[in-house]
Scaffold this motif. Structure first.
Motif, PDB file in Angstrom:
ATOM      1  N   ALA A  81       0.825  -1.206   0.000  1.00 61.12           N
ATOM      2  CA  ALA A  81       0.000   0.000   0.000  1.00 61.12           C
ATOM      3  C   ALA A  81       0.864   1.264   0.000  1.00 61.12           C
ATOM      4  CB  ALA A  81      -0.931  -0.008   1.202  1.00 61.12           C
ATOM      5  N   ASP A  82       2.159   1.106   0.227  1.00 61.46           N
ATOM      6  CA  ASP A  82       3.081   2.239   0.266  1.00 61.46           C
ATOM      7  C   ASP A  82       3.261   2.812  -1.140  1.00 61.46           C
ATOM      8  OD1 ASP A  82       5.084   4.049   1.008  1.00 61.46           O
ATOM      9  OD2 ASP A  82       6.663   2.545   0.716  1.00 61.46           O
ATOM     10  N   PRO A  83       2.993   4.110  -1.340  1.00 66.17           N
ATOM     11  CA  PRO A  83       3.119   4.704  -2.671  1.00 66.17           C
ATOM     12  C   PRO A  83       4.500   4.506  -3.314  1.00 66.17           C
ATOM     13  CG  PRO A  83       1.997   6.218  -1.202  1.00 66.17           C
ATOM     14  CD  PRO A  83       2.476   5.078  -0.352  1.00 66.17           C
ATOM     15  N   ALA A  84       5.559   4.544  -2.504  1.00 68.03           N
ATOM     16  CA  ALA A  84       6.903   4.354  -3.064  1.00 68.03           C
ATOM     17  C   ALA A  84       7.074   2.933  -3.598  1.00 68.03           C
ATOM     18  CB  ALA A  84       7.969   4.649  -2.005  1.00 68.03           C
ATOM     19  N   PHE A  85       6.548   1.947  -2.876  1.00 70.62           N
ATOM     20  CA  PHE A  85       6.633   0.558  -3.328  1.00 70.62           C
ATOM     21  C   PHE A  85       5.824   0.362  -4.610  1.00 70.62           C
ATOM     22  CE2 PHE A  85       5.274  -3.878  -3.454  1.00 70.62           C
ATOM     23  CZ  PHE A  85       6.491  -4.523  -3.321  1.00 70.62           C
ATOM     24  N   LEU A  86       4.625   0.952  -4.648  1.00 75.42           N
ATOM     25  CA  LEU A  86       3.789   0.846  -5.850  1.00 75.42           C
ATOM     26  C   LEU A  86       4.470   1.500  -7.045  1.00 75.42           C
ATOM     27  CD1 LEU A  86       0.230   1.512  -4.421  1.00 75.42           C
ATOM     28  CD2 LEU A  86       1.139  -0.647  -5.298  1.00 75.42           C
ATOM     29  N   GLN A  87       5.101   2.641  -6.832  1.00 75.49           N
ATOM     30  CA  GLN A  87       5.793   3.321  -7.932  1.00 75.49           C
ATOM     31  C   GLN A  87       6.965   2.485  -8.426  1.00 75.49           C
ATOM     32  OE1 GLN A  87       4.748   6.199  -9.516  1.00 75.49           O
ATOM     33  NE2 GLN A  87       6.290   5.565 -11.006  1.00 75.49           N
ATOM     34  N   HIS A  88       7.715   1.905  -7.489  1.00 77.47           N
ATOM     35  CA  HIS A  88       8.843   1.047  -7.860  1.00 77.47           C
ATOM     36  C   HIS A  88       8.355  -0.161  -8.677  1.00 77.47           C
ATOM     37  CE1 HIS A  88      12.587  -1.170  -7.640  1.00 77.47           C
ATOM     38  NE2 HIS A  88      11.925  -2.192  -7.138  1.00 77.47           N
ATOM     39  N   THR A  89       7.262  -0.772  -8.240  1.00 79.99           N
ATOM     40  CA  THR A  89       6.697  -1.919  -8.963  1.00 79.99           C
ATOM     41  C   THR A  89       6.212  -1.495 -10.347  1.00 79.99           C
ATOM     42  OG1 THR A  89       6.051  -2.935  -6.876  1.00 79.99           O
ATOM     43  CG2 THR A  89       4.971  -3.761  -8.854  1.00 79.99           C
ATOM     44  N   TRP A  90       5.545  -0.347 -10.428  1.00 79.85           N
ATOM     45  CA  TRP A  90       5.079   0.161 -11.720  1.00 79.85           C
ATOM     46  C   TRP A  90       6.257   0.418 -12.654  1.00 79.85           C
ATOM     47  CZ3 TRP A  90       1.244   0.308 -14.897  1.00 79.85           C
ATOM     48  CH2 TRP A  90       1.277   1.193 -15.972  1.00 79.85           C
ATOM     49  N   ASP A  91       7.312   1.037 -12.130  1.00 75.01           N
ATOM     50  CA  ASP A  91       8.494   1.322 -12.948  1.00 75.01           C
ATOM     51  C   ASP A  91       9.115   0.032 -13.490  1.00 75.01           C
ATOM     52  OD1 ASP A  91       8.115   4.009 -12.433  1.00 75.01           O
ATOM     53  OD2 ASP A  91       9.682   4.117 -10.884  1.00 75.01           O
ATOM     54  N   ALA A  92       9.169  -1.014 -12.651  1.00 73.55           N
ATOM     55  CA  ALA A  92       9.721  -2.300 -13.092  1.00 73.55           C
ATOM     56  C   ALA A  92       8.828  -2.930 -14.157  1.00 73.55           C
ATOM     57  CB  ALA A  92       9.878  -3.241 -11.902  1.00 73.55           C
ATOM     58  N   PHE A  93       7.512  -2.803 -14.003  1.00 69.52           N
ATOM     59  CA  PHE A  93       6.565  -3.328 -14.988  1.00 69.52           C
ATOM     60  C   PHE A  93       6.753  -2.632 -16.335  1.00 69.52           C
ATOM     61  CE2 PHE A  93       2.337  -2.991 -17.000  1.00 69.52           C
ATOM     62  CZ  PHE A  93       2.064  -4.338 -17.191  1.00 69.52           C
ATOM     63  N   VAL A  94       6.860  -1.305 -16.316  1.00 68.80           N
ATOM     64  CA  VAL A  94       7.051  -0.541 -17.558  1.00 68.80           C
ATOM     65  C   VAL A  94       8.401  -0.886 -18.194  1.00 68.80           C
ATOM     66  CG1 VAL A  94       7.343   1.791 -18.495  1.00 68.80           C
ATOM     67  CG2 VAL A  94       5.479   1.303 -16.912  1.00 68.80           C
ATOM     68  N   ALA A  95       9.434  -1.030 -17.376  1.00 72.47           N
ATOM     69  CA  ALA A  95      10.747  -1.416 -17.909  1.00 72.47           C
ATOM     70  C   ALA A  95      10.664  -2.775 -18.582  1.00 72.47           C
ATOM     71  CB  ALA A  95      11.789  -1.440 -16.793  1.00 72.47           C
ATOM     72  N   GLY A  96       9.932  -3.715 -17.977  1.00 72.16           N
ATOM     73  CA  GLY A  96       9.749  -5.035 -18.586  1.00 72.16           C
ATOM     74  C   GLY A  96       9.019  -4.942 -19.912  1.00 72.16           C
ATOM     75  N   SER A  97       8.002  -4.080 -19.982  1.00 76.48           N
ATOM     76  CA  SER A  97       7.251  -3.945 -21.238  1.00 76.48           C
ATOM     77  C   SER A  97       8.131  -3.353 -22.340  1.00 76.48           C
ATOM     78  CB  SER A  97       5.993  -3.102 -21.028  1.00 76.48           C
ATOM     79  OG  SER A  97       6.313  -1.748 -20.820  1.00 76.48           O
ATOM     80  N   LYS A  98       9.060  -2.461 -21.964  1.00 78.64           N
ATOM     81  CA  LYS A  98       9.974  -1.887 -22.961  1.00 78.64           C
ATOM     82  C   LYS A  98      11.033  -2.903 -23.376  1.00 78.64           C
ATOM     83  CE  LYS A  98       9.328   2.896 -21.605  1.00 78.64           C
ATOM     84  NZ  LYS A  98       9.868   4.040 -20.885  1.00 78.64           N
ATOM     85  N   THR A  99      11.525  -3.676 -22.419  1.00 77.85           N
ATOM     86  CA  THR A  99      12.527  -4.698 -22.722  1.00 77.85           C
ATOM     87  C   THR A  99      11.993  -5.697 -23.739  1.00 77.85           C
ATOM     88  OG1 THR A  99      13.529  -4.512 -20.541  1.00 77.85           O
ATOM     89  CG2 THR A  99      13.909  -6.568 -21.722  1.00 77.85           C
ATOM     90  N   TYR A 100      10.747  -6.098 -23.576  1.00 75.66           N
ATOM     91  CA  TYR A 100      10.165  -7.118 -24.453  1.00 75.66           C
ATOM     92  C   TYR A 100       9.286  -6.529 -25.553  1.00 75.66           C
ATOM     93  CZ  TYR A 100      11.948 -10.317 -20.980  1.00 75.66           C
ATOM     94  OH  TYR A 100      12.773 -11.010 -20.147  1.00 75.66           O
ATOM     95  N   SER A 101       9.192  -5.205 -25.661  1.00 84.16           N
ATOM     96  CA  SER A 101       8.406  -4.518 -26.700  1.00 84.16           C
ATOM     97  C   SER A 101       6.970  -5.017 -26.750  1.00 84.16           C
ATOM     98  CB  SER A 101       9.063  -4.699 -28.078  1.00 84.16           C
ATOM     99  OG  SER A 101      10.349  -4.167 -28.090  1.00 84.16           O
ATOM    100  N   THR A 102       6.317  -5.050 -25.594  1.00 84.19           N
ATOM    101  CA  THR A 102       4.961  -5.601 -25.536  1.00 84.19           C
ATOM    102  C   THR A 102       3.872  -4.544 -25.599  1.00 84.19           C
ATOM    103  OG1 THR A 102       5.084  -5.608 -23.124  1.00 84.19           O
ATOM    104  CG2 THR A 102       5.626  -7.658 -24.255  1.00 84.19           C
ATOM    105  N   GLY A 103       4.200  -3.309 -25.794  1.00 88.41           N
ATOM    106  CA  GLY A 103       3.193  -2.262 -25.857  1.00 88.41           C
ATOM    107  C   GLY A 103       3.644  -1.043 -25.071  1.00 88.41           C
ATOM    108  N   THR A 104       2.799  -0.032 -25.073  1.00 88.96           N
ATOM    109  CA  THR A 104       3.059   1.185 -24.334  1.00 88.96           C
ATOM    110  C   THR A 104       2.043   1.281 -23.207  1.00 88.96           C
ATOM    111  OG1 THR A 104       3.825   2.255 -26.352  1.00 88.96           O
ATOM    112  CG2 THR A 104       3.255   3.693 -24.507  1.00 88.96           C
ATOM    113  N   PHE A 105       2.528   1.508 -21.987  1.00 92.54           N
ATOM    114  CA  PHE A 105       1.663   1.543 -20.815  1.00 92.54           C
ATOM    115  C   PHE A 105       1.692   2.909 -20.162  1.00 92.54           C
ATOM    116  CE2 PHE A 105       2.535  -2.860 -21.437  1.00 92.54           C
ATOM    117  CZ  PHE A 105       1.406  -3.524 -20.997  1.00 92.54           C
ATOM    118  N   SER A 106       0.517   3.401 -19.797  1.00 88.82           N
ATOM    119  CA  SER A 106       0.429   4.598 -18.966  1.00 88.82           C
ATOM    120  C   SER A 106      -0.500   4.264 -17.806  1.00 88.82           C
ATOM    121  CB  SER A 106      -0.095   5.793 -19.761  1.00 88.82           C
ATOM    122  OG  SER A 106      -1.414   5.548 -20.204  1.00 88.82           O
ATOM    123  N   ARG A 107      -0.194   4.818 -16.665  1.00 91.98           N
ATOM    124  CA  ARG A 107      -0.975   4.554 -15.455  1.00 91.98           C
ATOM    125  C   ARG A 107      -2.025   5.646 -15.318  1.00 91.98           C
ATOM    126  NH1 ARG A 107       2.072   3.930  -9.723  1.00 91.98           N
ATOM    127  NH2 ARG A 107       0.287   4.293  -8.396  1.00 91.98           N
TER     128      ARG A 107
END
Length: 191
Positions: free
Chosen positions: A59-85
């Motif tokens: 529930a910590d905003p910093a943890f959620l942001q870190h997780t979101w950043d890792a998710f977006v990095a994964g999507s860029k690494t594998y070219s699976t689309g463009t994500f916005s929150r």
């Protein structure tokens, strides 16, 4: 006694866009591999639904942001689309109150979301099934579920999730070398 001829197939040799992998044991480590076919033009507007289930860290905003950043990095690494929150909804009671799932999905729809990321503090079949049912049948949105790992998410976890995301965009993760030759006279049935 009835005997049916059978054989044990060797481990597959997955083929990716940048080469194939010889496997000696089952493994889906995607490090340094690119999916066979991707559609990175797909744009996802992601809405996060968080069910802490006693795990305050998620529930910590910093943890959620870190997780979101890792998710977006994964999507860029594998070219699976463009994500916005486009937003999020904290829902501690979702596992016990199905109406809470509808409230969360209504918020997602109001924000223009077309992709739901369900983030669970721990495995919860009631929360998963409520969101999955609504996303698939009522709202027509793609969805993925992430379950909290106490040491963070591994690269293999993100790779596995990106394989699912790539399929949702109409991509093709890999094929297996020689699969057409092995299965040319084989009927595969599933139940």
């Amino acid at each position: 006694m009835l005997q049916i001829p059978a054989t044990i197939l060797p481990y597959p040799k997955p083929e990716y866009s940048n080469g194939s992998v010889a496997m000696t044991k089952p493994s889906w480590d995607l490090t340094r591999h690119k999916f066979l076919l991707t559609n990175n033009r797909v744009v996802f507007k992601c809405f996060m639904i968080i069910v802490p289930d006693g795990i305050g860290e998620i529930a910590d905003p910093a943890f959620l942001q870190h997780t979101w950043d890792a998710f977006v990095a994964g999507s860029k690494t594998y070219s699976t689309g463009t994500f916005s929150r486009v937003g999020h909804h904290m829902s501690p009671d979702l596992a016990r109150n199905r109406a809470e799932a509808t409230i969360a999905m209504d918020k997602a729809q109001a924000k223009g979301a077309n992709y739901i990321m369900l983030f669970l503090g721990k495995k919860s079949i009631p929360a998963y099934s409520a969101i999955k049912d609504l996303a698939d049948r009522k709202y027509g949105m793609h969805s993925s579920c992430l379950v909290y790992k106490d040491r963070g998410f591994t690269l293999q976890y993100w790779g596995n999730l990106m394989m699912k995301v790539n399929l949702k965009t109409g991509g093709l993760n890999h094929t297996a070398a020689g699969v057409n030759d092995v299965l040319k006279d084989t009927l595969v049935l599933g139940a």
